[in-house]
Design a protein around this motif. Structure first.
Motif, short mmCIF file in Angstrom:
data_model
loop_
_atom_site.label_atom_id
_atom_site.label_comp_id
_atom_site.label_asym_id
_atom_site.label_seq_id
_atom_site.Cartn_x
_atom_site.Cartn_y
_atom_site.Cartn_z
N LEU A 39 17.49 69.48 74.69
CA LEU A 39 18.60 69.93 74.07
C LEU A 39 18.77 70.79 72.80
O LEU A 39 19.75 71.43 72.29
CB LEU A 39 19.74 68.86 73.54
CG LEU A 39 20.28 68.34 75.22
CD1 LEU A 39 21.14 66.94 74.79
CD2 LEU A 39 20.79 69.16 76.08
N PHE A 46 23.59 63.91 70.42
CA PHE A 46 23.68 64.78 71.59
C PHE A 46 24.90 65.91 71.04
O PHE A 46 25.55 66.01 70.10
CB PHE A 46 24.59 64.01 72.46
CG PHE A 46 23.67 63.41 73.37
CD1 PHE A 46 22.45 62.63 73.17
CD2 PHE A 46 23.74 63.28 74.86
CE1 PHE A 46 21.72 61.90 74.16
CE2 PHE A 46 23.04 62.72 75.66
CZ PHE A 46 21.96 62.05 75.37
N ASP A 67 14.84 65.78 81.07
CA ASP A 67 15.81 66.32 80.59
C ASP A 67 17.30 66.17 81.33
O ASP A 67 18.26 66.99 81.51
CB ASP A 67 15.73 67.99 80.69
CG ASP A 67 15.39 68.51 82.24
OD1 ASP A 67 15.34 67.67 82.85
OD2 ASP A 67 15.17 69.71 82.38
N ASN A 77 20.53 67.06 79.98
CA ASN A 77 21.23 68.41 80.24
C ASN A 77 22.34 68.42 81.40
O ASN A 77 23.14 69.38 81.21
CB ASN A 77 20.27 69.32 80.41
CG ASN A 77 19.27 69.58 79.29
OD1 ASN A 77 18.78 68.75 78.74
ND2 ASN A 77 18.65 70.91 79.25
N THR A 94 25.65 68.49 79.67
CA THR A 94 25.65 69.31 78.45
C THR A 94 25.41 70.68 78.64
O THR A 94 26.22 71.43 79.13
CB THR A 94 24.69 68.72 77.35
OG1 THR A 94 23.54 68.49 77.83
CG2 THR A 94 25.30 67.51 77.08
N ALA A 95 24.05 70.98 78.64
CA ALA A 95 23.76 72.51 78.68
C ALA A 95 23.78 73.17 80.14
O ALA A 95 24.31 74.25 80.28
CB ALA A 95 22.03 72.50 78.14
N ARG A 144 24.33 72.40 73.45
CA ARG A 144 22.94 72.59 72.99
C ARG A 144 23.22 72.21 71.53
O ARG A 144 24.13 72.45 71.03
CB ARG A 144 22.20 73.58 73.40
CG ARG A 144 22.85 74.75 73.05
CD ARG A 144 22.40 75.85 74.10
NE ARG A 144 23.39 75.83 75.18
CZ ARG A 144 23.26 76.03 76.55
NH1 ARG A 144 21.78 76.74 76.99
NH2 ARG A 144 24.39 76.20 77.37
#
Length: 438
Positions: free
Chosen positions: A19, A76, A366, A369, A372-373, A386
């Motif tokens: 991230l 995060f 990951d 992610n 999130t991303a 991120r």
């Protein structure tokens, strides 16, 4: 305690390596190798609401501003919840699901919408969901909005009102939700025009039927004409003969579709023969489709039989899709409604439950992610989800120091930063919904 000044440091923060965005301007120093479980131990400088610099923890002899020692607590970026149903949320008390099945959920929601869904009712429940999401640390939400009959007029107007009222706190996107057969009628074109007006996403529910290919082709044509992205519910069933995802992928290739396509659920993929699933996954990859899995809701609904223990978990082939290079996100889906009796709009709970349901560990890699991303990318939000120099200081800080701690306790004492400022993380009282519980 987060300083009230606009310039400070977060020391000894453990951040998932996947991230962290390395700065092209060179303002981020080289970071040390992960200390454990793909986590990097770093110091983060925050100034004027943004991340000013990131350094390996311990390399700086002094700090240019006040600092807080996080004692290896995890950090995060703020979450992205890209598949919700805010318009349905929090109706469980007045419209519970009598047997927990998918068919009963459909029936209960239809009855509830016909009886109760005024603008005031929808507003109260959607706003309650936004308050929960914001307090838990979410920054961006995509909600599917039931759009059959007159529902679109009511719910989309409420959505636009809330979108404007919350624009400085939450990024909100709307997707229309009807059966794909509706797009073969005049309503479909009208609905596509409406989604263009609200800068929304064209969506619907695909299910196996003789006209499925024509329905999907029509959806793609409407989306191409209006330059809309697509977000479809597909294969939310344990029937291995349900291959809507494959039809969508083939249509995307056939239409040479350039917009973003997201398909949610895809449950039946997990009960198909491996060779058939592999064929579909290859087509999904070629079509550049993103997949969003809803593990909690699918665990609740799929394979539910009276007085019988479920034999499978309901989730799609998360690992196989990801290994094939398909973008995979996870999201909260329904919340306290006939499709899922529980939930609190907390993306961390979604990640925690998903890690246990779908074995998103050994290694964790990951997978963080996925809340999130990855959903941020699928929603067209490149600066969200991120952590990097120059990005807004929108962060969620936990006392937990590794995943085993993060996913074992509720983390109700988390700190949420928006533009570097700690927000009030008090959750709304359920009493706010008393007027809706008729």
């Amino acid at each position: 305690m987060i300083p009230t000044s606009g310039h400070y440091w977060l020391r000894n923060a453990q951040v998932p390596e996947s991230l962290l965005v390395r700065s092209k301007q060179g303002r981020s120093r080289n970071w040390a190798a992960p200390v454990a479980q793909e986590l990097l131990l770093v110091d983060i400088e925050i100034a004027n609401g943004a991340i000013a610099s990131i350094a390996t923890a311990g390399v700086l002899s002094s700090y240019t501003a006040p600092s807080i020692d996080l004692r290896r607590g995890m950090v995060f970026p703020c979450f992205v919840d890209m598949h919700t149903h805010l318009d349905k949320g929090h109706i469980w008390e007045r419209s519970p699901n009598p047997d927990g099945t998918f068919d009963s959920a459909l029936q209960q929601v239809q009855q509830d919408s016909e009886q109760y869904w005024t603008a005031e009712d929808v507003y109260k429940r959607m706003e309650f969901g936004l308050k929960c999401s914001y307090a838990h640390g979410t920054k961006a939400i995509r909600t599917h909005v039931d759009s059959g009959g007159s529902l679109a007029d009511v719910s989309l107007e409420v959505f636009q009102e809330l979108q404007q009222q919350w624009h400085d706190r939450l990024i909100l996107q709307a997707v229309c939700l009807v059966s794909l057969e509706e797009f073969l009628t005049p309503l479909g074109e009208k609905l596509a025009d409406r989604m263009t007006e609200v800068s929304g996403i064209l969506g619907g529910v695909a299910y196996m039927n003789p006209d499925l290919e024509a329905q999907i082709d029509r959806v793609f044509s409407l989306a191409k004409e209006r330059k809309l992205n697509l977000d479809l519910h597909v294969d939310e069933t344990g029937n291995p003969d349900s291959i809507c995802l494959r039809y969508v992928a083939e249509a995307a290739i056939r239409h040479r579709f350039q917009g973003q396509i997201v398909c949610g659920h895809c449950c039946s993929l997990a009960v198909q023969p491996p060779e058939e699933a592999a064929k579909t996954i290859a087509l999904v990859k070629r079509a550049k489709i993103g997949i969003v899995s809803l593990p909690m809701c699918n665990l609740y609904l799929q394979d539910r039989q009276p007085a019988q223990t479920p034999r499978w978990r309901g989730v799609t082939l998360l690992h196989e899709l990801k290994q094939a290079g398909v973008p995979v996100a996870i999201a909260g889906d329904n919340c306290r409604d006939p499709f899922y009796a529980f939930g609190d709009h907390d993306a961390l709970e979604v990640f925690s439950m998903s890690a246990k349901i779908a074995h998103l560990d050994r290694p964790y890699g990951d997978w963080c992610n996925a809340i999130t991303a990855t959903p941020a990318d699928l929603m067209g939000l490149p600066t969200v989800g991120r952590i990097g120099v120059g990005l807004p200081a929108d962060l969620v800080i936990f006392r937990a120091r590794q995943y085993s701690e993060l996913l074992s306790r509720s983390q109700h004492d988390r700190t949420v930063l928006r533009n570097g400022v700690a927000i009030d993380t008090a959750l709304p009282d359920y009493a706010e919904l008393d007027g809706c519980m008729k």
